[in-house]
Design an enzyme around this catalytic site. Structure first.
Site, short mmCIF file in Angstrom:
data_model
loop_
_atom_site.label_atom_id
_atom_site.label_comp_id
_atom_site.label_asym_id
_atom_site.label_seq_id
_atom_site.Cartn_x
_atom_site.Cartn_y
_atom_site.Cartn_z
N ASP A 7 -1.46 4.60 4.47
CA ASP A 7 -0.94 4.83 5.83
C ASP A 7 -1.70 5.96 6.52
O ASP A 7 -1.48 6.24 7.69
CB ASP A 7 0.57 5.07 5.82
CG ASP A 7 0.97 6.30 5.02
OD1 ASP A 7 0.10 6.96 4.43
OD2 ASP A 7 2.19 6.60 4.99
N LYS A 35 2.83 1.18 -2.97
CA LYS A 35 3.08 2.61 -3.22
C LYS A 35 4.18 3.11 -2.30
O LYS A 35 4.18 2.79 -1.11
CB LYS A 35 1.79 3.41 -2.98
CG LYS A 35 1.97 4.91 -3.14
CD LYS A 35 0.64 5.62 -3.16
CE LYS A 35 0.07 5.93 -1.79
NZ LYS A 35 0.92 6.77 -0.94
N GLU A 38 6.54 6.74 -1.34
CA GLU A 38 6.67 8.20 -1.50
C GLU A 38 8.12 8.51 -1.87
O GLU A 38 9.02 8.26 -1.06
CB GLU A 38 6.27 8.90 -0.20
CG GLU A 38 4.82 8.68 0.16
CD GLU A 38 4.40 9.39 1.44
OE1 GLU A 38 5.15 10.24 1.95
OE2 GLU A 38 3.28 9.10 1.90
N GLU A 62 0.36 14.04 -5.57
CA GLU A 62 -0.42 14.66 -4.49
C GLU A 62 -0.08 16.15 -4.40
O GLU A 62 1.09 16.53 -4.34
CB GLU A 62 -0.12 13.98 -3.14
CG GLU A 62 -0.87 14.65 -1.99
CD GLU A 62 -0.97 13.83 -0.72
OE1 GLU A 62 -0.44 12.69 -0.66
OE2 GLU A 62 -1.59 14.34 0.24
O1 KIV Z 1 -2.14 6.99 2.61
C1 KIV Z 1 -2.91 7.58 1.85
O2 KIV Z 1 -4.12 7.62 2.09
C2 KIV Z 1 -2.38 8.25 0.67
C3 KIV Z 1 -3.32 9.14 -0.08
C4 KIV Z 1 -3.29 10.50 0.52
C5 KIV Z 1 -2.99 9.16 -1.52
O3 KIV Z 1 -1.24 8.11 0.38
#
Ligand code: KIV
Length: 292
Positions: free
Chosen positions: A48, A117, A119, A186
Site C-alpha cells: 500500500d 499481508k 498490519e 517493521e
Molecule cells: O506497503 C509496503 O510497502 C509495506 C512495506 C513497508 C513492508 O508494507
C-alpha cells in the site's frame, strides 16, 4: 526463456530451515515485475506504499482494495514464479472478519497472490484466525504499522523497552497460533527481531529490523533512489535512478527544442516513388496542401 520453479510457502519455510535468506521487494507494475523475476528476487509485495511512492499521498491510508488488486493482477502477469504478497489496505480488514475474508479473496482469486499481508497486533487475532480458517494465507505485519500512524504518533521504532518488546514477542506467538503463515517485522530493534525469528518456525521478513530475520523487504523507490527527497539512514540505495532519469528527460526536452530529435533514424519514410506520386496528385488537384 527458462521458467523458474514456482516459489511457494514451502520454499520459504525450507529457506528458513536451511538458513538461506529470502529477498523481497515492493512492486507496483508489470514491467518492473518482469525485471525482478529475471533478477531472481524471491518474493514481491504489492504494497500500500503505492499510495505514497506512486500517487504522492503523505500516508498509505487513501489506498483502496480495488486499486491494489488491479496492480497485483499486473504484477502477477509479469512474475508467474515469485511468491506474490498482496497488501491489505486501510479498512479492508479491520471492520470485520467477514470483510477481511471477502477482500483478501480478491487478492487470492482475482490477482493470483500467494498470500495477503495485514498490519496487526493481538486485537486482530480473531480476524487472522477467521482468515486462516477460510483458507486465506496471512502474513502478519507487526511492529511499526504505517496504517496506525495517527494512533502511534509518527513513524517510530517499536518494542524498544523490555515491556514493549515482550508484548511484541507475545503478539508474534499469538499470530502463529492463530494460523498466520509468515511474519513481517517493521522498525523493530535487531535484538527483538532475532528473538522472534528464532522462536518461530514461520518465515520472518524484516524491514529496518536487523540482519537476523529470515528475509528482508525494501520499498522499490527507496532502494532505487527514485522519487526524490533524502532517504533516511536505514535505507540502502542500490542505484541512483533520480539523476539517470532527470538527465534522460532533460536531454530529450533539449533535443526536441533544438530539433535534433527525431532524426531520420527515428522517423518513417515513404517509398520515394509513392512520395513522388502523392506530390503529383496533390498538385494535379490544385490543392495548397503541399505548401501548408
Ligand atoms: O506497503 C509496503 O510497502 C509495506 C512495506 C513497508 C513492508 O508494507
Amino acid at each position: 526463456m527458462t521458467t523458474s520453479a514456482k516459489t511457494t510457502i514451502a520454499t520459504l519455510r525450507a529457506r528458513k530451515r536451511e538458513r538461506r535468506k529470502i529477498a523481497m521487494i515492493t512492486c507496483y507494475d508489470y514491467a518492473t515485475a518482469r525485471l525482478m523475476e529475471e533478477a531472481g528476487v524471491d518474493s514481491l509485495l504489492v504494497g500500500d506504499t503505492y499510495a505514497e511512492v506512486c500517487l504522492g499521498h503523505s500516508s498509505t491510508l487513501p489506498m483502496t482494495i480495488e486499486h491494489l488488486v488491479t496492480i497485483a493482477e499486473a504484477v502477477r502477469r509479469g512474475t508467474p514464479s515469485t511468491y506474490l504478497v498482496g497488501d491489505m489496505p486501510y479498512l479492508s480488514y479491520q471492520i470485520s472478519p467477514q470483510e477481511a475474508i471477502r477482500n483478501a479473496g480478491l487478492f487470492m482469486a482475482k490477482a493470483g497472490c500467494d498470500c495477503v499481508k495485514v498490519e496487526v497486533d493481538r486485537r486482530l487475532v480473531r480476524t487472522v484466525e477467521a482468515m486462516a480458517t477460510a483458507t486465506i494465507p496471512v502474513m502478519a505485519h507487526l511492529g511499526l504499522k504505517p496504517q496506525s500512524i495517527q494512533a502511534l504518533g509518527g513513524y517510530k521504532v517499536q518494542g524498544k523497552s523490555a515491556d514493549d518488546a515482550l508484548v511484541l514477542i507475545e503478539d508474534a506467538k499469538m499470530m502463529e497460533e492463530a494460523g498466520a503463515i509468515a511474519l513481517l517485522l517493521e522498525a523493530v530493534p535487531s535484538e527483538v527481531a532475532a528473538i522472534i525469528t528464532e522462536s518461530t518456525t514461520l518465515p520472518v521478513i524484516g524491514i529496518v529490523s536487523g540482519p537476523q530475520c529470515d528475509g528482508q523487504v525494501v520499498v522499490l523507490h527507496d532502494m532505487l533512489g527514485y522519487g526524490g527527497g533524502h532517504p533516511p539512514r536505514s535505507v540502502k540505495q542500490y542505484a541512483q535512478l533520480h539523476d539517470v532519469l532527470v538527465n534522460a528527460f532533460r536531454t530529450f526536452s533539449q533535443e526536441v527544442k533544438d530539433a535534433t530529435f527525431p532524426s531520420a533514424q527515428h522517423s518513417v519514410a515513404m517509398d520515394p516513388a509513392e512520395h513522388k506520386e502523392l506530390r503529383r496528385r496533390l498538385s494535379a488537384r490544385g490543392s495548397d496542401a503541399t505548401s501548408s
